[in-house]
Design an enzyme around this catalytic site. Sequence first.
Site, PDB file in Angstrom:
ATOM      1  N   HIS A 107       0.942  -1.012   0.013  1.00 46.52           N
ATOM      2  CA  HIS A 107       0.084   0.094  -0.134  1.00 46.52           C
ATOM      3  C   HIS A 107       0.853   1.149   0.038  1.00 46.52           C
ATOM      4  O   HIS A 107       2.206   1.433   0.552  1.00 46.52           O
ATOM      5  CB  HIS A 107      -0.781   0.214   1.234  1.00 46.52           C
ATOM      6  CG  HIS A 107      -1.781  -0.742   1.562  1.00 46.52           C
ATOM      7  ND1 HIS A 107      -1.439  -2.294   2.486  1.00 46.52           N
ATOM      8  CD2 HIS A 107      -3.165  -1.118   1.263  1.00 46.52           C
ATOM      9  CE1 HIS A 107      -2.411  -2.859   2.492  1.00 46.52           C
ATOM     10  NE2 HIS A 107      -3.435  -2.444   1.833  1.00 46.52           N
ATOM     11  N   ASP A 110       2.515   1.698   3.260  1.00 49.85           N
ATOM     12  CA  ASP A 110       3.381   0.993   3.832  1.00 49.85           C
ATOM     13  C   ASP A 110       4.672   1.362   3.312  1.00 49.85           C
ATOM     14  O   ASP A 110       5.584   1.108   4.315  1.00 49.85           O
ATOM     15  CB  ASP A 110       3.050  -0.237   3.541  1.00 49.85           C
ATOM     16  CG  ASP A 110       1.789  -0.930   3.551  1.00 49.85           C
ATOM     17  OD1 ASP A 110       0.961  -0.592   4.307  1.00 49.85           O
ATOM     18  OD2 ASP A 110       1.505  -1.886   2.693  1.00 49.85           O
ATOM     19  N   GLU A 274      -9.317 -13.571  -1.771  1.00 54.00           N
ATOM     20  CA  GLU A 274      -8.412 -13.804  -0.334  1.00 54.00           C
ATOM     21  C   GLU A 274      -9.339 -15.023   0.313  1.00 54.00           C
ATOM     22  O   GLU A 274     -10.581 -14.937   0.731  1.00 54.00           O
ATOM     23  CB  GLU A 274      -8.290 -12.604   0.505  1.00 54.00           C
ATOM     24  CG  GLU A 274      -7.589 -13.073   1.724  1.00 54.00           C
ATOM     25  CD  GLU A 274      -7.190 -11.662   2.541  1.00 54.00           C
ATOM     26  OE1 GLU A 274      -6.899 -10.853   2.004  1.00 54.00           O
ATOM     27  OE2 GLU A 274      -7.266 -11.621   3.787  1.00 54.00           O
ATOM     28  N   ASP A 302      -4.953 -13.737  -2.757  1.00 52.45           N
ATOM     29  CA  ASP A 302      -4.230 -13.272  -1.608  1.00 52.45           C
ATOM     30  C   ASP A 302      -4.288 -14.745  -0.653  1.00 52.45           C
ATOM     31  O   ASP A 302      -5.367 -15.061  -0.131  1.00 52.45           O
ATOM     32  CB  ASP A 302      -5.124 -12.212  -0.615  1.00 52.45           C
ATOM     33  CG  ASP A 302      -4.562 -10.716  -1.108  1.00 52.45           C
ATOM     34  OD1 ASP A 302      -3.523 -10.983  -2.093  1.00 52.45           O
ATOM     35  OD2 ASP A 302      -4.870  -9.796  -0.442  1.00 52.45           O
ATOM     36  N   ASP A 313     -11.029 -11.796  10.403  1.00 52.28           N
ATOM     37  CA  ASP A 313     -10.060 -12.150   9.730  1.00 52.28           C
ATOM     38  C   ASP A 313      -8.764 -12.231  10.150  1.00 52.28           C
ATOM     39  O   ASP A 313      -8.176 -11.257  10.613  1.00 52.28           O
ATOM     40  CB  ASP A 313     -10.067 -10.758   8.618  1.00 52.28           C
ATOM     41  CG  ASP A 313      -9.342 -10.733   7.277  1.00 52.28           C
ATOM     42  OD1 ASP A 313      -9.197 -12.095   6.751  1.00 52.28           O
ATOM     43  OD2 ASP A 313      -9.165  -9.730   6.735  1.00 52.28           O
ATOM     44  N   ASP A 315      -6.265 -13.981   9.194  1.00 49.64           N
ATOM     45  CA  ASP A 315      -4.799 -13.649   8.112  1.00 49.64           C
ATOM     46  C   ASP A 315      -3.828 -14.582   8.392  1.00 49.64           C
ATOM     47  O   ASP A 315      -2.678 -14.221   8.476  1.00 49.64           O
ATOM     48  CB  ASP A 315      -4.639 -12.326   8.030  1.00 49.64           C
ATOM     49  CG  ASP A 315      -5.528 -11.538   7.235  1.00 49.64           C
ATOM     50  OD1 ASP A 315      -6.323 -11.740   6.597  1.00 49.64           O
ATOM     51  OD2 ASP A 315      -5.247 -10.142   7.635  1.00 49.64           O
ATOM     52  N   ASP A 344      -0.817 -12.600   2.024  1.00 47.77           N
ATOM     53  CA  ASP A 344      -1.411 -11.588   2.852  1.00 47.77           C
ATOM     54  C   ASP A 344      -1.754 -12.128   4.189  1.00 47.77           C
ATOM     55  O   ASP A 344      -3.024 -12.440   4.527  1.00 47.77           O
ATOM     56  CB  ASP A 344      -2.898 -10.843   1.949  1.00 47.77           C
ATOM     57  CG  ASP A 344      -3.498  -9.726   2.822  1.00 47.77           C
ATOM     58  OD1 ASP A 344      -2.965  -9.451   3.790  1.00 47.77           O
ATOM     59  OD2 ASP A 344      -4.423  -9.270   2.400  1.00 47.77           O
TER      60      ASP A 344
HETATM   61  C1  XLS Z   1      -7.712  -6.671   4.416  1.00 43.96           C
HETATM   62  C2  XLS Z   1      -7.080  -6.845   2.805  1.00 43.96           C
HETATM   63  C3  XLS Z   1      -6.114  -5.921   2.627  1.00 43.96           C
HETATM   64  C4  XLS Z   1      -5.744  -5.984   1.164  1.00 43.96           C
HETATM   65  C5  XLS Z   1      -5.090  -4.961   0.508  1.00 43.96           C
HETATM   66  O1  XLS Z   1      -8.347  -7.361   4.782  1.00 43.96           O
HETATM   67  O2  XLS Z   1      -6.798  -8.179   2.808  1.00 43.96           O
HETATM   68  O3  XLS Z   1      -5.066  -6.379   3.198  1.00 43.96           O
HETATM   69  O4  XLS Z   1      -5.537  -7.224   0.734  1.00 43.96           O
HETATM   70  O5  XLS Z   1      -5.563  -3.816   0.808  1.00 43.96           O
HETATM   71 NI    NI Z   2      -7.658 -10.492   5.092  1.00 45.73          NI
HETATM   72 NI    NI Z   3      -5.977  -9.234   0.979  1.00 43.10          NI
END
Ligand code: XLS
Ligand code: NI
Ligand code: NI
Length: 443
Positions: A107, A110, A274, A302, A313, A315, A344
């Site tokens: 981003h 970042d 994702e 993702d 989430d 992740d 991600d």
């Molecule tokens: C958040 C999203 C973010 C996107 C990019 O939940 O996954 O990380 O991939 O903005």
């Molecule tokens: Ni996510």
């Molecule tokens: Ni993402």
Amino acid sequence: MSTPFIGKREYFPGIGRIPFEGQQSDNPLAFKVYDANRRIGNKTMAEHLRFAACYWHTFTNAGHDPFGPGTRRFPWEAGSPMATAEARVDAAFEFFTKIGVPYYCFHDVDLAPDAEDIAQYEKNLRHMVALAKERQQATGVKLLWGTANLFSHPRYMNGAATNPDFNVVARAAVQVKAALDATVALGGEHYVFWGGREGYASLVNTDMKRELDHFARFLAMARDYGRSIGFKGCFFIEPKPMEPMKHQYDFDSATVAGFLQRHGLDKDFKLNIEANHATLSGHTFEHDLQVASDHGLLGSIDANRGNPQNGWDTDQFPTDLYDTVGAMLVVLRQGGLAGGLNFDAKARRESTDMEDLFIAHIGGMDAFARGLEVAHALLTASPWEKWRQERYASFDQGAGRDFAAGRLALADLAAIAAKSGEPAQVSGQQERYENLLNQYLMR
Ligand code: XLS
Ligand code: NI
Ligand code: NI
């Protein structure tokens, strides 16, 4: 041990380029399955999988959660935000090179420090883009996609492109324009929109139709700007049903496919799916990939996973081989991805060693490499595809074929049924497929 690092200092001392050592190795800092140059079918593993590491979870997120700050002590935290950003870009490219990912994603904020003053924000980003460009040239690591963070700053609390206040919509354009400029300057292959705050909390104060029309207008403007500065890649929308908003407009693959088609955006926009977002929307990862693929819209992934007990989430790094086999079946059947597999994903808050960042990526890369091997074998060496085709064989000839081709009317179908009588029972045989998958997975 060769220690490829490109900055003024080494940020991950004691860790060299991660080698492939195979299944017999117990070395946590080695690949067991991912062997970049090994051929699977007509491509190498690296060409199939197109791995990317992400800037946000790995280099800026020290593990904060709603209850406490970050736990990781990043050796690139260097005082001023700009000094940290400059050190971070060195650390990031050292990491990319050592782990052996061909791509990364970021981003705007970042990579470079954010600033409310627009000229300062743009200056920060241009400065960091120049540094990232030098490091890309030095290492050969490429940008898979760039994006703008339109969800963290409080100005976006009611949305960015879908904000009820035009002034905020216009302010969001500053970031998207700058992030597109950055992506083009870095030769980025694609560009992502994840609409974190594009949604609403309550209909009492929301005109949903108006907000969605604004969203489509904004995306078309971003597309036109991107094309005007020479951006040739895909724009990706990343669906997610909720979190941070209660209702997010990009709910899932099916919702976004309908939105893109309705607004004539489906030529330039595809989807970045994702895993954890798909599961939050009540689907499986594989389901949302398949829906996207069936619409001709599956562009990128993702790669992460959720947690079956949590409704948010998380992740996590992908380790579930059923998920990776399922994903790679969809990817291989459609002939690959224009985008890639972006991690991600974040190491757990409790995983505080810098080594954990490597181990997390190794696990994700091995899990997808195994998914690739198994999916390829299922598609090319097992009866899987034949079984699936045979299940639909009644549409390959006679009246079934006429039906599929649109040559029959409803009354014709009823007349055919009247002649044929009660259909014979046909088993769905789900367990037979599941056993075949396990058989290939356990080989
Ligand atoms: C958040 C999203 C973010 C996107 C990019 O939940 O996954 O990380 O991939 O903005
Ligand atoms: Ni996510
Ligand atoms: Ni993402």
